[in-house]
Design a protein around this motif. Structure first.
Motif, PDB file in Angstrom:
ATOM      1  N   MET A   1      30.016  24.679   3.257  1.00 53.77           N
ATOM      2  CA  MET A   1      29.951  23.215   3.125  1.00 53.77           C
ATOM      3  C   MET A   1      28.589  22.724   3.596  1.00 53.77           C
ATOM      4  O   MET A   1      28.166  23.017   4.715  1.00 53.77           O
ATOM      5  CB  MET A   1      31.056  22.578   3.978  1.00 53.77           C
ATOM      6  N   THR A   2      27.884  22.009   2.709  1.00 55.63           N
ATOM      7  CA  THR A   2      26.621  21.412   3.116  1.00 55.63           C
ATOM      8  C   THR A   2      26.891  20.139   3.914  1.00 55.63           C
ATOM      9  O   THR A   2      27.935  19.502   3.763  1.00 55.63           O
ATOM     10  CB  THR A   2      25.760  21.079   1.894  1.00 55.63           C
ATOM     11  N   ALA A   3      25.954  19.754   4.755  1.00 57.82           N
ATOM     12  CA  ALA A   3      26.168  18.622   5.659  1.00 57.82           C
ATOM     13  C   ALA A   3      25.898  17.282   4.998  1.00 57.82           C
ATOM     14  O   ALA A   3      26.312  16.252   5.525  1.00 57.82           O
ATOM     15  CB  ALA A   3      25.281  18.776   6.896  1.00 57.82           C
ATOM     16  N   ALA A   4      25.210  17.276   3.845  1.00 54.87           N
ATOM     17  CA  ALA A   4      24.813  16.010   3.232  1.00 54.87           C
ATOM     18  C   ALA A   4      24.937  16.077   1.725  1.00 54.87           C
ATOM     19  O   ALA A   4      24.668  17.108   1.098  1.00 54.87           O
ATOM     20  CB  ALA A   4      23.371  15.673   3.626  1.00 54.87           C
ATOM     21  N   HIS A   5      25.344  14.943   1.148  1.00 52.39           N
ATOM     22  CA  HIS A   5      25.396  14.777  -0.303  1.00 52.39           C
ATOM     23  C   HIS A   5      24.306  13.791  -0.695  1.00 52.39           C
ATOM     24  O   HIS A   5      24.238  12.683  -0.153  1.00 52.39           O
ATOM     25  CB  HIS A   5      26.768  14.251  -0.728  1.00 52.39           C
ATOM     26  N   PHE A   6      23.457  14.190  -1.633  1.00 46.60           N
ATOM     27  CA  PHE A   6      22.312  13.368  -2.021  1.00 46.60           C
ATOM     28  C   PHE A   6      22.555  12.722  -3.373  1.00 46.60           C
ATOM     29  O   PHE A   6      22.985  13.377  -4.325  1.00 46.60           O
ATOM     30  CB  PHE A   6      21.040  14.218  -2.072  1.00 46.60           C
ATOM     31  N   ILE A   7      22.306  11.419  -3.464  1.00 46.32           N
ATOM     32  CA  ILE A   7      22.333  10.673  -4.723  1.00 46.32           C
ATOM     33  C   ILE A   7      20.899  10.261  -5.028  1.00 46.32           C
ATOM     34  O   ILE A   7      20.238   9.637  -4.189  1.00 46.32           O
ATOM     35  CB  ILE A   7      23.229   9.428  -4.610  1.00 46.32           C
ATOM     36  N   ASP A   8      20.425  10.588  -6.207  1.00 49.92           N
ATOM     37  CA  ASP A   8      19.026  10.312  -6.535  1.00 49.92           C
ATOM     38  C   ASP A   8      18.849   8.868  -6.999  1.00 49.92           C
ATOM     39  O   ASP A   8      19.783   8.219  -7.460  1.00 49.92           O
ATOM     40  CB  ASP A   8      18.538  11.262  -7.624  1.00 49.92           C
ATOM     41  N   GLY A   9      17.653   8.371  -6.854  1.00 53.72           N
ATOM     42  CA  GLY A   9      17.311   7.023  -7.282  1.00 53.72           C
ATOM     43  C   GLY A   9      15.824   6.807  -7.098  1.00 53.72           C
ATOM     44  O   GLY A   9      15.175   7.494  -6.301  1.00 53.72           O
ATOM     45  N   ALA A  10      15.270   5.835  -7.823  1.00 52.95           N
ATOM     46  CA  ALA A  10      13.822   5.626  -7.821  1.00 52.95           C
ATOM     47  C   ALA A  10      13.357   4.519  -6.892  1.00 52.95           C
ATOM     48  O   ALA A  10      12.159   4.412  -6.611  1.00 52.95           O
ATOM     49  CB  ALA A  10      13.351   5.310  -9.251  1.00 52.95           C
ATOM     50  N   ALA A  11      14.267   3.670  -6.412  1.00 46.04           N
ATOM     51  CA  ALA A  11      13.869   2.533  -5.580  1.00 46.04           C
ATOM     52  C   ALA A  11      13.282   2.998  -4.251  1.00 46.04           C
ATOM     53  O   ALA A  11      13.563   4.119  -3.780  1.00 46.04           O
ATOM     54  CB  ALA A  11      15.061   1.615  -5.334  1.00 46.04           C
ATOM     55  N   ASP A  12      12.475   2.132  -3.626  1.00 43.32           N
ATOM     56  CA  ASP A  12      11.852   2.474  -2.348  1.00 43.32           C
ATOM     57  C   ASP A  12      12.728   2.069  -1.162  1.00 43.32           C
ATOM     58  O   ASP A  12      12.251   1.654  -0.113  1.00 43.32           O
ATOM     59  CB  ASP A  12      10.460   1.852  -2.227  1.00 43.32           C
ATOM     60  N   ILE A  13      14.030   2.195  -1.354  1.00 40.10           N
ATOM     61  CA  ILE A  13      15.050   1.937  -0.334  1.00 40.10           C
ATOM     62  C   ILE A  13      15.869   3.215  -0.196  1.00 40.10           C
ATOM     63  O   ILE A  13      16.172   3.862  -1.205  1.00 40.10           O
ATOM     64  CB  ILE A  13      15.964   0.766  -0.759  1.00 40.10           C
ATOM     65  N   LEU A  14      16.219   3.586   1.016  1.00 42.39           N
ATOM     66  CA  LEU A  14      17.058   4.759   1.237  1.00 42.39           C
ATOM     67  C   LEU A  14      18.342   4.324   1.935  1.00 42.39           C
ATOM     68  O   LEU A  14      18.302   3.670   2.980  1.00 42.39           O
ATOM     69  CB  LEU A  14      16.331   5.806   2.084  1.00 42.39           C
ATOM     70  N   ILE A  15      19.490   4.685   1.337  1.00 42.27           N
ATOM     71  CA  ILE A  15      20.803   4.346   1.873  1.00 42.27           C
ATOM     72  C   ILE A  15      21.371   5.560   2.606  1.00 42.27           C
ATOM     73  O   ILE A  15      21.331   6.684   2.092  1.00 42.27           O
ATOM     74  CB  ILE A  15      21.752   3.937   0.728  1.00 42.27           C
ATOM     75  N   LEU A  16      21.895   5.330   3.803  1.00 39.27           N
ATOM     76  CA  LEU A  16      22.476   6.406   4.615  1.00 39.27           C
ATOM     77  C   LEU A  16      23.899   6.046   4.998  1.00 39.27           C
ATOM     78  O   LEU A  16      24.199   4.891   5.298  1.00 39.27           O
ATOM     79  CB  LEU A  16      21.652   6.624   5.884  1.00 39.27           C
ATOM     80  N   CYS A  17      24.771   7.051   4.998  1.00 40.42           N
ATOM     81  CA  CYS A  17      26.159   6.846   5.405  1.00 40.42           C
ATOM     82  C   CYS A  17      26.584   8.022   6.282  1.00 40.42           C
ATOM     83  O   CYS A  17      26.949   9.089   5.778  1.00 40.42           O
ATOM     84  CB  CYS A  17      27.063   6.712   4.185  1.00 40.42           C
ATOM     85  N   ASP A  18      26.519   7.817   7.589  1.00 41.95           N
ATOM     86  CA  ASP A  18      26.790   8.884   8.559  1.00 41.95           C
ATOM     87  C   ASP A  18      28.247   9.319   8.593  1.00 41.95           C
ATOM     88  O   ASP A  18      28.550  10.468   8.923  1.00 41.95           O
ATOM     89  CB  ASP A  18      26.428   8.415   9.978  1.00 41.95           C
ATOM     90  N   HIS A  19      29.157   8.392   8.330  1.00 42.87           N
ATOM     91  CA  HIS A  19      30.592   8.654   8.493  1.00 42.87           C
ATOM     92  C   HIS A  19      31.321   8.505   7.169  1.00 42.87           C
ATOM     93  O   HIS A  19      32.369   7.876   7.075  1.00 42.87           O
ATOM     94  CB  HIS A  19      31.175   7.708   9.546  1.00 42.87           C
ATOM     95  N   ALA A  20      30.747   9.122   6.130  1.00 45.77           N
ATOM     96  CA  ALA A  20      31.275   8.964   4.776  1.00 45.77           C
ATOM     97  C   ALA A  20      32.496   9.819   4.486  1.00 45.77           C
ATOM     98  O   ALA A  20      33.221   9.545   3.527  1.00 45.77           O
ATOM     99  CB  ALA A  20      30.172   9.312   3.772  1.00 45.77           C
ATOM    100  N   SER A  21      32.752  10.850   5.283  1.00 49.36           N
ATOM    101  CA  SER A  21      33.759  11.849   4.925  1.00 49.36           C
ATOM    102  C   SER A  21      34.736  12.118   6.067  1.00 49.36           C
ATOM    103  O   SER A  21      34.384  12.008   7.240  1.00 49.36           O
ATOM    104  CB  SER A  21      33.053  13.164   4.551  1.00 49.36           C
TER     105      SER A  21
END
Length: 243
Positions: A1-21
């Motif tokens: 199991m990897t620790a992070a799931h990455f969603i790609d996007g071009a905007a200069d904003i980065l969204i983080l969700c520490d407690h997603a799972s």
């Protein structure tokens, strides 16, 4: 199991969700009733769905954790006493009594934060957005009601918060300023990756009863996408220094 799931996007904003799972690896026994994995102590209910929707609305990359905070809390410093919880909101987590702290940090905590650091280095975002959710009240001791619909948390760097809070209030949202708890006390991921890199950030807490179904997720994600865009544009125009 990897620790992070990455969603790609071009905007200069980065969204983080520490407690997603609420996922617990098959080789880890927390010693708890399975029903507890559906509670807030295991996962920020609705936060993953809001993060994913925000990524779509904004065209932004996102990193979502893939492990329950009952295994290890990714929004804690590695030396924090609450990193591997033995009790949470009155519920005992007996299986964590014998946990190998160093192994869990190496397996989950370090790779998750390395993924964030690598993405920041590669993408150079102008704004970080951290998405969490909170309960209408704490279970332990039948805590008081929490009236806020959204809370904005921050520590030393209040640049984005000072823009976002009045925008939310103007939209009719009952908004907490460092509520339902203070980012000056609990802000580990943003302290490390936003404040540590001089990047402004919005630490967003949504009351989880508002985002427990698809209609709620869509409503709040759309509203927040507009707020995030306005904050990002205002920051770009003012070049506001950290305060």
């Amino acid at each position: 199991m990897t620790a992070a799931h990455f969603i790609d996007g071009a905007a200069d904003i980065l969204i983080l969700c520490d407690h997603a799972s609420n996922a617990v690896p098959s080789d880890i026994d927390l010693g708890i009733a399975p029903a507890l994995l559906g509670k807030h102590i295991a996962v920020d209910i609705g936060a993953a769905a809001v993060s994913e929707a925000l990524a779509v609305y904004l065209g932004a990359p996102a990193i979502l954790a893939t492990i329950s905070r009952l295994v290890i809390d990714l929004n804690r410093e590695p030396d924090s006493a609450g990193l591997i919880p033995h009790i949470s909101d009155g519920h005992a987590i007996p299986g964590n009594g014998t946990a190998d702290r160093a192994e869990r940090i190496a397996r989950f905590h370090a790779p998750y934060h390395r993924a964030i650091a690598d993405t920041i280095r590669a993408r150079r975002p102008e704004l970080l957005v951290s998405v969490h959710s909170f309960t209408p009240r704490l279970e332990q001791h039948d805590g008081p009601s929490r009236p806020w619909e959204i809370g904005i948390l921050y520590n030393r760097d209040a640049r984005a918060a000072r823009l976002g809070i009045p925008l939310l209030e103007a939209a009719g949202v009952v908004t907490g300023d460092n509520e339902p708890y203070s980012g000056r006390l609990l802000n580990a991921t943003m302290n490390r990756h936003a404040e540590g890199n001089g990047i402004p950030y919005l630490g967003i807490e949504l009351r989880n009863d508002l985002i427990s179904d698809p209609a709620g997720v869509a409503h709040w994600a759309q509203l927040l996408a507009s707020i995030v865009k306005d904050v990002r544009n205002s920051l770009a125009q003012t070049g506001s220094p950290a305060t």
